[in-house]
Design a protein around this motif. Structure first.
Motif, PDB file in Angstrom:
ATOM      1  N   ASP A 414       0.835  -1.198   0.000  1.00 11.17           N
ATOM      2  CA  ASP A 414       0.000   0.000   0.000  1.00 11.17           C
ATOM      3  C   ASP A 414       0.872   1.250   0.000  1.00 11.17           C
ATOM      4  OD1 ASP A 414      -2.281  -1.527   0.036  1.00 11.17           O
ATOM      5  OD2 ASP A 414      -2.601  -1.368   2.192  1.00 11.17           O
ATOM      6  N   GLY A 415       0.423   2.240  -0.751  1.00  6.24           N
ATOM      7  CA  GLY A 415       1.153   3.494  -0.817  1.00  6.24           C
ATOM      8  C   GLY A 415       2.187   3.555  -1.919  1.00  6.24           C
ATOM      9  N   THR A 416       2.433   2.411  -2.571  1.00  2.11           N
ATOM     10  CA  THR A 416       3.406   2.385  -3.662  1.00  2.11           C
ATOM     11  C   THR A 416       2.821   3.047  -4.897  1.00  2.11           C
ATOM     12  OG1 THR A 416       4.349   0.321  -2.816  1.00  2.11           O
ATOM     13  CG2 THR A 416       4.866   0.912  -5.099  1.00  2.11           C
ATOM     14  N   ARG A 417       3.611   3.883  -5.530  1.00  3.20           N
ATOM     15  CA  ARG A 417       3.155   4.580  -6.722  1.00  3.20           C
ATOM     16  C   ARG A 417       2.768   3.581  -7.812  1.00  3.20           C
ATOM     17  NH1 ARG A 417       3.810   9.766  -8.784  1.00  3.20           N
ATOM     18  NH2 ARG A 417       3.905   9.941 -11.058  1.00  3.20           N
ATOM     19  N   PHE A 587     -21.383  -3.727  15.053  1.00  3.40           N
ATOM     20  CA  PHE A 587     -19.977  -3.462  14.781  1.00  3.40           C
ATOM     21  C   PHE A 587     -19.084  -4.168  15.790  1.00  3.40           C
ATOM     22  CE2 PHE A 587     -21.993   0.442  13.043  1.00  3.40           C
ATOM     23  CZ  PHE A 587     -21.556   0.314  11.732  1.00  3.40           C
ATOM     24  N   ASP A 588     -17.911  -4.562  15.349  1.00  2.00           N
ATOM     25  CA  ASP A 588     -16.862  -5.029  16.251  1.00  2.00           C
ATOM     26  C   ASP A 588     -16.228  -3.774  16.850  1.00  2.00           C
ATOM     27  OD1 ASP A 588     -14.498  -5.849  17.457  1.00  2.00           O
ATOM     28  OD2 ASP A 588     -14.141  -7.445  16.003  1.00  2.00           O
ATOM     29  N   LYS A 589     -16.671  -3.432  18.045  1.00  2.00           N
ATOM     30  CA  LYS A 589     -16.244  -2.165  18.633  1.00  2.00           C
ATOM     31  C   LYS A 589     -14.752  -2.139  18.935  1.00  2.00           C
ATOM     32  CE  LYS A 589     -18.867  -0.411  21.809  1.00  2.00           C
ATOM     33  NZ  LYS A 589     -19.762  -0.258  22.984  1.00  2.00           N
ATOM     34  N   ALA A 590     -14.164  -3.310  19.211  1.00  2.00           N
ATOM     35  CA  ALA A 590     -12.715  -3.357  19.435  1.00  2.00           C
ATOM     36  C   ALA A 590     -11.970  -2.994  18.155  1.00  2.00           C
ATOM     37  CB  ALA A 590     -12.308  -4.749  19.914  1.00  2.00           C
ATOM     38  N   ALA A 591     -12.487  -3.462  17.016  1.00  2.84           N
ATOM     39  CA  ALA A 591     -11.861  -3.129  15.733  1.00  2.84           C
ATOM     40  C   ALA A 591     -12.002  -1.642  15.433  1.00  2.84           C
ATOM     41  CB  ALA A 591     -12.483  -3.966  14.618  1.00  2.84           C
ATOM     42  N   VAL A 592     -13.165  -1.065  15.774  1.00  3.92           N
ATOM     43  CA  VAL A 592     -13.375   0.365  15.556  1.00  3.92           C
ATOM     44  C   VAL A 592     -12.440   1.180  16.453  1.00  3.92           C
ATOM     45  CG1 VAL A 592     -15.045   2.248  15.637  1.00  3.92           C
ATOM     46  CG2 VAL A 592     -15.774  -0.020  14.877  1.00  3.92           C
ATOM     47  N   ALA A 593     -12.316   0.762  17.726  1.00  3.16           N
ATOM     48  CA  ALA A 593     -11.407   1.457  18.644  1.00  3.16           C
ATOM     49  C   ALA A 593      -9.965   1.368  18.163  1.00  3.16           C
ATOM     50  CB  ALA A 593     -11.540   0.874  20.043  1.00  3.16           C
ATOM     51  N   SER A 594      -9.608   0.223  17.601  1.00  3.10           N
ATOM     52  CA  SER A 594      -8.261   0.058  17.058  1.00  3.10           C
ATOM     53  C   SER A 594      -8.027   1.007  15.882  1.00  3.10           C
ATOM     54  CB  SER A 594      -8.058  -1.394  16.612  1.00  3.10           C
ATOM     55  OG  SER A 594      -6.782  -1.565  16.038  1.00  3.10           O
ATOM     56  N   MET A 595      -9.045   1.162  15.033  1.00  2.00           N
ATOM     57  CA  MET A 595      -8.953   2.119  13.931  1.00  2.00           C
ATOM     58  C   MET A 595      -8.707   3.526  14.448  1.00  2.00           C
ATOM     59  SD  MET A 595     -12.067   0.849  11.466  1.00  2.00           S
ATOM     60  CE  MET A 595     -12.181   2.469  10.734  1.00  2.00           C
ATOM     61  N   ARG A 600      -4.977   8.045  15.319  1.00  3.05           N
ATOM     62  CA  ARG A 600      -4.295   9.017  16.185  1.00  3.05           C
ATOM     63  C   ARG A 600      -2.778   8.882  16.076  1.00  3.05           C
ATOM     64  NH1 ARG A 600      -5.226   9.902  22.716  1.00  3.05           N
ATOM     65  NH2 ARG A 600      -4.833  12.147  22.664  1.00  3.05           N
ATOM     66  N   ALA A 601      -2.302   7.640  15.939  1.00  3.61           N
ATOM     67  CA  ALA A 601      -0.864   7.401  15.835  1.00  3.61           C
ATOM     68  C   ALA A 601      -0.303   7.844  14.494  1.00  3.61           C
ATOM     69  CB  ALA A 601      -0.571   5.919  16.056  1.00  3.61           C
ATOM     70  N   GLY A 602      -1.198   8.053  13.516  1.00  2.00           N
ATOM     71  CA  GLY A 602      -0.753   8.500  12.207  1.00  2.00           C
ATOM     72  C   GLY A 602      -0.311   7.391  11.286  1.00  2.00           C
ATOM     73  N   THR A 603      -0.550   6.125  11.665  1.00  2.00           N
ATOM     74  CA  THR A 603      -0.143   5.017  10.802  1.00  2.00           C
ATOM     75  C   THR A 603      -1.105   4.810   9.642  1.00  2.00           C
ATOM     76  OG1 THR A 603      -1.304   3.468  12.266  1.00  2.00           O
ATOM     77  CG2 THR A 603       1.056   3.811  12.664  1.00  2.00           C
ATOM     78  N   SER A 604      -2.359   5.259   9.797  1.00  2.00           N
ATOM     79  CA  SER A 604      -3.353   5.175   8.723  1.00  2.00           C
ATOM     80  C   SER A 604      -4.331   6.328   8.869  1.00  2.00           C
ATOM     81  CB  SER A 604      -4.126   3.852   8.778  1.00  2.00           C
ATOM     82  OG  SER A 604      -3.294   2.750   8.548  1.00  2.00           O
ATOM     83  N   ASP A 605      -4.868   6.760   7.739  1.00  2.00           N
ATOM     84  CA  ASP A 605      -5.925   7.776   7.762  1.00  2.00           C
ATOM     85  C   ASP A 605      -7.269   7.055   7.689  1.00  2.00           C
ATOM     86  OD1 ASP A 605      -7.706   9.834   7.507  1.00  2.00           O
ATOM     87  OD2 ASP A 605      -6.924  10.590   5.602  1.00  2.00           O
ATOM     88  N   HIS A 606      -7.909   6.888   8.834  1.00  2.00           N
ATOM     89  CA  HIS A 606      -9.203   6.209   8.920  1.00  2.00           C
ATOM     90  C   HIS A 606     -10.347   7.197   9.094  1.00  2.00           C
ATOM     91  CE1 HIS A 606      -7.480   2.235   9.031  1.00  2.00           C
ATOM     92  NE2 HIS A 606      -6.826   2.446  10.163  1.00  2.00           N
TER      93      HIS A 606
END
Length: 641
Positions: A414-417, A587-595, A600-606
């Motif tokens: 992901d992210g590769t041109r 919803f899997d609330k744990a998955a949403v919280a992980s997103m 917040r960490a900046g590893t993905s734009d969710h």
């Protein structure tokens, strides 16, 4: 502009039925704070809240009208505006000696229905959702405008049919007509993917929407018989050599005529103004009819997320008085529950929040505003419409090679041109283009949605629409799809709901059948070029729109959602919504919280996916759990507008 509600029972109305409709109308008080009324006739109850715009002293609803031999034969309840009502009244008076007792557009509808039958809807130029009850035939006729500018919800149960401007009023009558209030899991999945609920669905399984461009006949004790009367087509032919300037004039003249008719009102008309070509064109043309026009825009405190400066420059260039509303993060978060209540079903488009604020500000000064919705769909304004140009080389590859390119893209990080280009080039238009929104792909959806059904896809919504346009060029097909999906599911929902929440009428001159007729004949090379969108429209607006806007890229009302969800502005709010929401079965609330933490960490734009889920959680908290109780104020507005 108003709020309507109707109840058609299979066993006749009772005093309790009338009282229930009257009570449910309170949910619609924001749509029409000027007057309230009910009317009943054995099988039927009409309820109505009026926002008085035309013929203020008369045209009260529910309205009675009929021919001389039975002057009260019909009863009408109507939400919207008919902009060619003067012409219709004149034609009916001339050709049929029709008699009118008001100066408004409501009588034009019911008289046209009497003399022209269901074909009357094809002659109406405007935005509308209305119901006509024939006391002689005991039959109800309901209709909605061609593009779906005004909403109309409908539900039929064992004891009757209810219909209204907002779904929440039908929920109040669920037990009266004999329907349940269970949610629709397919609609939930469609919402999560698309960020809106596509027509005719709603999140409640037994409540649907009468689709845009449709009408229905309903008899007591029977299901509605629905007919589509308007299907937008793009019969595109290249401009003949040397006719380009004539075509541009035709576009400008159609738009100018539409704006002139949209200015018809007995109250003050203003205009929304962003920094883009569409709203600027509308405001500039409106100035020709009202040199004292007031324009309104909104922005945010964060730098880079505001059209305020460009809009102010545009207002100065056309000579309009200009008013700005700047929204803070705290205001944004505090308004969300109230906004979601007004929406009926969630729409995860963050731009609706600033729209709500600018509508609230505008209502202090005017009762009607013009806006530029629809220009992109009609004239080819979205950047994504240029995608077929960039993907054209893939069309020359054998299908096997295109599929191989798609498999190769899956192995690229992901992210590769070039990864996205290979992936999208491997797919057909029907496979890759959902419309102007896609929050989750299948893998992401499977991770967060408890009841993920792979057989429920976006193609449930898009395949029937694409089937109507097989022989068209790809951009026309994308426009056609957006008219049925993004425009009426997102753009027009937020426009109607956010303005009517503030008892403000919004008019959209681009979404006029005469303008569409011209736009539908614009060829591909006059819509999209390698360097711009809406080429023909831009050429048509030379001399109307100030130069600093004419060739500017589309921006709209940008919202700093990505920054706020990662920062102090909205992170804690979002975390609390996830923790409090009773949507574990959805919803899997744990998955949403992980997103949220990854964001917040900046590893993905969710941000867009998070916003989609968060809006649903707020909606569920209001309408299902009853955990969230928005503070809805009684509408009180200045009388001078």
């Amino acid at each position: 502009m108003c709020g309507l509600l109707g109840l058609l029972t299979s066993e006749g109305t009772t005093d309790d039925g009338v009282a229930r409709v009257d009570s449910a109308m309170h949910c619609l008080r924001h749509r029409g704070p000027d007057e309230h009324g009910t009317w009943h006739d054995g099988d039927l109850v009409f309820g109505f809240n009026r926002l008085s715009i035309i013929d203020i002293e008369h045209s009260h609803q529910p309205l009675r009208w009929g021919p001389p031999e039975n002057p009260t034969r019909y009863a009408l309840t109507f939400n919207g505006e008919i902009y060619n009502y003067l012409e219709i009244r004149a034609e009916l008076a001339r050709d049929h000696e029709a008699q009118f007792h008001t100066e408004g557009d409501s009588e034009a509808i019911v008289a046209a229905f009497h003399y022209w039958g269901a074909d009357a809807v094809r002659r109406l130029r405007g935005m509308f959702a209305f119901a006509v009850w024939d006391t002689e035939t005991r039959e109800l006729f309901i209709a909605r405008d061609p593009f779906g500018i005004k909403p109309l919800f409908i539900a039929t149960g064992s004891a009757g049919t209810a219909f209204g401007s907002e779904k929440k009023s039908l929920l109040e009558l669920a037990d009266v007509i004999g329907i349940g209030t269970e949610l629709d899991p397919r609609a939930i999945e469609h919402y999560t993917v698309l960020q809106y609920v596509p027509e005719p669905e709603t999140l409640h399984a037994q409540i649907r929407r009468l689709e845009s461009g449709s009408y229905a006949w309903v008899r007591p004790g029977e299901a509605p018989r629905i007919t589509r009367y308007f299907t937008p087509n793009f019969p595109v032919k290249p401009f003949a050599a040397g006719t380009e300037q004539a075509r541009y004039r035709e576009i400008a003249e159609a738009l100018e005529d539409s704006v002139a008719k949209h200015m018809r009102a007995d109250v003050t008309v203003g205009s929304f103004l962003s920094g883009g070509i569409d709203s600027t064109a509308i405001a500039a043309l409106a100035m020709r009819h009202n040199p004292n026009l007031i324009t309104f825009t909104t922005g945010f405190e964060r730098e880079g997320y505001s059209e305020v400066d460009v809009a102010a420059e545009s207002a100065a260039a056309i000579g309009a008085r200009h008013i700005v509303k700047v929204v803070s993060p705290a205001e944004f978060a505090a308004a969300i529950p109230e906004i979601v209540w007004y929406l009926d079903d969630p729409v995860a488009d963050p731009a609706l929040v600033p729209l709500w604020f600018v509508a609230k500000e505008a209502r202090k000064h005017v009762k009607v505003v013009l806006s530029g919705e629809g220009a992109d769909e009609l004239f080819g304004g979205y950047t994504i419409y240029r995608e077929p140009l960039s993907l054209k080389p893939f069309e020359y590859l054998p299908k096997s090679l295109r599929r191989a390119a798609g498999k190769l893209s899956d192995r690229i990080p992901d992210g590769t041109r070039g990864k996205s280009l290979l992936n999208r080039g491997s797919m057909t238009l029907e496979e890759r283009y959902y419309g102007n929104a896609r929050s989750f792909n299948d893998a992401q959806l499977r991770a967060v949605l408890r009841d993920f059904r792979p057989e429920w896809t976006h193609q449930d919504v898009t395949a029937p629409i694409y089937a109507q346009s097989r022989d068209w060029d790809p951009v026309a097909r994308m426009q056609h799809l957006d008219l049925f999906t993004w425009l009426r599911g997102d753009i027009l929902v937020k426009a109607d709901k956010m303005t009517m929440a503030n008892s403000l009428e919004l008019r959209v001159p681009f979404l006029d059948t005469e303008v569409f007729d011209v736009a539908s004949r614009v060829p591909l090379d006059q819509k999209i070029t390698k360097t711009t969108t809406k080429y023909a429209l831009r050429q048509a607006l030379e001399g109307i729109v100030p130069p600093h806007v004419l060739h500017r890229a589309k921006l709209g009302f940008p919202v700093p959602l990505r920054h706020w969800l990662a920062g102090t502005e909205l992170f804690d709010w979002a975390h609390q919504q996830i923790a409090d929401s009773q949507t574990d079965h959805i919803f899997d609330k744990a998955a949403v919280a992980s997103m949220l933490n990854e964001h917040r960490a900046g590893t993905s734009d969710h941000s867009r996916r998070l916003w989609t889920v968060l809006c649903f959680m707020v909606w569920h908290g209001i309408f299902v759990e009853k955990r969230i109780v928005p503070q809805i104020q009684e509408p009180v507005y200045p009388v001078h507008v």
